[in-house]
Design an enzyme around this catalytic site. Structure first.
Site, PDB file in Angstrom:
ATOM      1  CB  CYS A  83       1.428 -78.346  75.422  1.00  0.00           C
ATOM      2  SG  CYS A  83       1.108 -76.764  76.077  1.00  0.00           S
ATOM      3  CG  ASN A 107       1.706 -78.118  82.791  1.00  0.00           C
ATOM      4  OD1 ASN A 107       2.371 -78.292  81.576  1.00  0.00           O
ATOM      5  ND2 ASN A 107       0.518 -77.203  82.746  1.00  0.00           N
ATOM      6  CG  HIS A 144       4.755 -74.189  78.736  1.00  0.00           C
ATOM      7  ND1 HIS A 144       3.934 -74.357  80.214  1.00  0.00           N
ATOM      8  CD2 HIS A 144       3.452 -74.633  78.296  1.00  0.00           C
ATOM      9  CE1 HIS A 144       2.778 -74.856  80.269  1.00  0.00           C
ATOM     10  NE2 HIS A 144       2.590 -75.099  79.061  1.00  0.00           N
ATOM     11  CE1 TYR A 177       2.955 -70.893  80.857  1.00  0.00           C
ATOM     12  CE2 TYR A 177       1.943 -71.560  78.590  1.00  0.00           C
ATOM     13  CZ  TYR A 177       2.013 -71.490  80.027  1.00  0.00           C
ATOM     14  OH  TYR A 177       0.966 -72.293  80.465  1.00  0.00           O
ATOM     15  NE  ARG A 231      -2.135 -72.105  88.688  1.00  0.00           N
ATOM     16  CZ  ARG A 231      -2.762 -72.223  87.666  1.00  0.00           C
ATOM     17  NH1 ARG A 231      -3.687 -73.212  87.518  1.00  0.00           N
ATOM     18  NH2 ARG A 231      -2.653 -71.318  86.744  1.00  0.00           N
TER      19      ARG A 231
END
Length: 421
Positions: A164, A144, A194, A244, A90
């Site tokens: 989500c 995700n 998102h 987002y 990440r």
């Protein structure tokens, strides 16, 4: 009822366990299995999970295992919440795209594509093993990028629904601002995972009064501050975009911020270290307050609600989920995965009708859907050219020189997770 959580060693898991304990009348779990290859971490999480059940008087049994096949055998539902490559991957997703002046984020842009390429093959392998042991099990995907992962699962014929926490977060916030119970707030939620907009906020159900104009008039500053977008923009849109959307509506501003601030991945890694130390305390028997800062707010309520409805229990009749479009948004292909309100039952989700979508939002949805098509193709088949095409199609990239450089960076940083590289 047996539920299995793959990625059960996640620091998220006590949030989920707390929900199972509090909402046991909605979802009566008899056996909860936490599956994770990280045995030491799993035992810390599992120990706290058992103490949470015990404190709240839940009679269910909690099992921890690193054996995936044993863990999913006989499960009524399997929840996926894994992170291939962990927080180290990440951190890379959030870092190297910035070198090209592009967003560095784990689910959006080049970082989101990297996560999809790492994740889709692993999730499909897990799903096949679930199908071998229990073909009737539901797979609830919280991993995700949810839209791409859910589409991969659906295309492979799995009984799956994507989940989500963005929508339930808005529902709770709007309810607090309006002074009503969350269950009374129904969202006209439309888009892709998102990439969503709240085009209506209704009281009492899908046919209830739309109080979004009132909400924005009376609480627009609070809404805009939460989104980190100008109040004037929210007023001009007349809808509430997901946070987002800031990556699209304020791209260059976000890039400047990301280049000067500590990355979210570094913050989360530090939090996770502290949380795991807390989880090891035998006196701790509830989720710690720090967990709320980890992310995934209201995940447990959303997961319990969805699982209960899919398994014939008492979940809410309408929930926001990720599922096949099938004509819901006529400007997208039927096999696109959309995030919308749906009626949920043992048959799965049935999306509710959606009013005509403003071209301002429909155009961006169509663009990102095309990117997701190419991203899934790259995840399933590999190859530098497929990665390049996906990056070139993404509206946050779109220039061939950037796409070329980002392709090389993505492959270099993820080679150990890409079988074809």
């Amino acid at each position: 009822m047996k539920l299995t959580v793959v990625g059960g060693g996640s620091t998220y898991t006590p949030e989920l366990v707390d929900g199972f304990a509090r909402l046991r009348d909605t979802l009566p779990v008899e056996e909860l299995v936490l599956v994770d290859p990280a045995a030491e971490r799993l035992e810390l999480v599992g120990g706290l999970a058992r103490r949470i059940f015990a404190k709240q008087g839940h009679p269910g049994r909690i099992v921890t295992t690193s054996d995936l096949d044993a863990g999913v055998e006989g499960a009524d539902a399997v929840l996926l919440q894994l992170r291939v490559g962990g927080q180290a991957a990440r951190l890379q997703d959030e870092t190297w795209p910035l070198e090209c002046g592009c967003i560095g984020q784990e689910t959006t842009g080049a970082g989101g594509l990297a996560k999809a390429l790492r994740t889709v093959p692993v999730v499909l392998d897990i799903a096949e093993r679930v199908r071998r042991t229990n073909p009737d099990a539901w797979i609830i995907d919280f991993t995700n990028p949810v839209g791409i992962v859910t589409r991969a699962l659906l295309q492979a014929g799995h009984r799956t629904v994507g989940l989500c926490n963005v929508a339930i977060g808005f529902q709770r916030k709007f309810a607090a601002l309006l002074g009503v119970a969350p269950a009374d707030v129904h969202l006209d939620h439309v888009g892709l995972n998102h990439l969503t907009w709240e085009t209506g906020v209704r009281l009492g159900g899908p046919e209830g009064e739309n109080v979004l104009p009132k909400l924005l008039a009376e609480h627009g500053d609070a809404v805009a501050d939460d989104l980190r977008l100008p109040r004037t923009l929210v007023d001009r849109l007349g809808v509430v975009p997901s946070y987002y959307l800031r990556y699209y509506y304020a791209h260059d501003e976000v890039v400047r911020d990301l280049r000067t601030k500590r990355s979210r991945a570094a913050e989360v890694a530090a939090m996770e270290k502290q949380l795991l130390e807390m989880y090891g305390d035998p006196a701790l028997d509830e989720k710690p307050e720090l967990l709320a800062r980890r992310g995934g707010a209201y995940y447990s309520e959303a997961a319990v609600d969805l699982a209960a409805s899919l398994l014939g229990g008492g979940g809410s009749p309408y929930q926001v989920v990720n599922t096949y479009n099938k004509g819901t948004l006529p400007f997208l292909p039927d096999d696109a995965v959309v995030e919308v309100q749906a009626a949920i039952g043992s048959h799965g989700p049935a999306p509710l009708p959606v009013p005509a979508v403003d071209p301002l939002y429909a155009g961006l949805m169509a663009n990102v859907t095309a990117y997701e098509d190419l991203a899934l193709e790259a995840a399933l088949r590999g190859g530098r050219d497929r990665v390049f095409r996906a990056l070139l199609a993404h509206p946050l990239i779109g220039q061939y020189a950037y796409a070329d450089t980002l392709t090389d960076q993505l492959i270099a940083h993820n080679r150990e997770h890409l079988a074809w590289a």
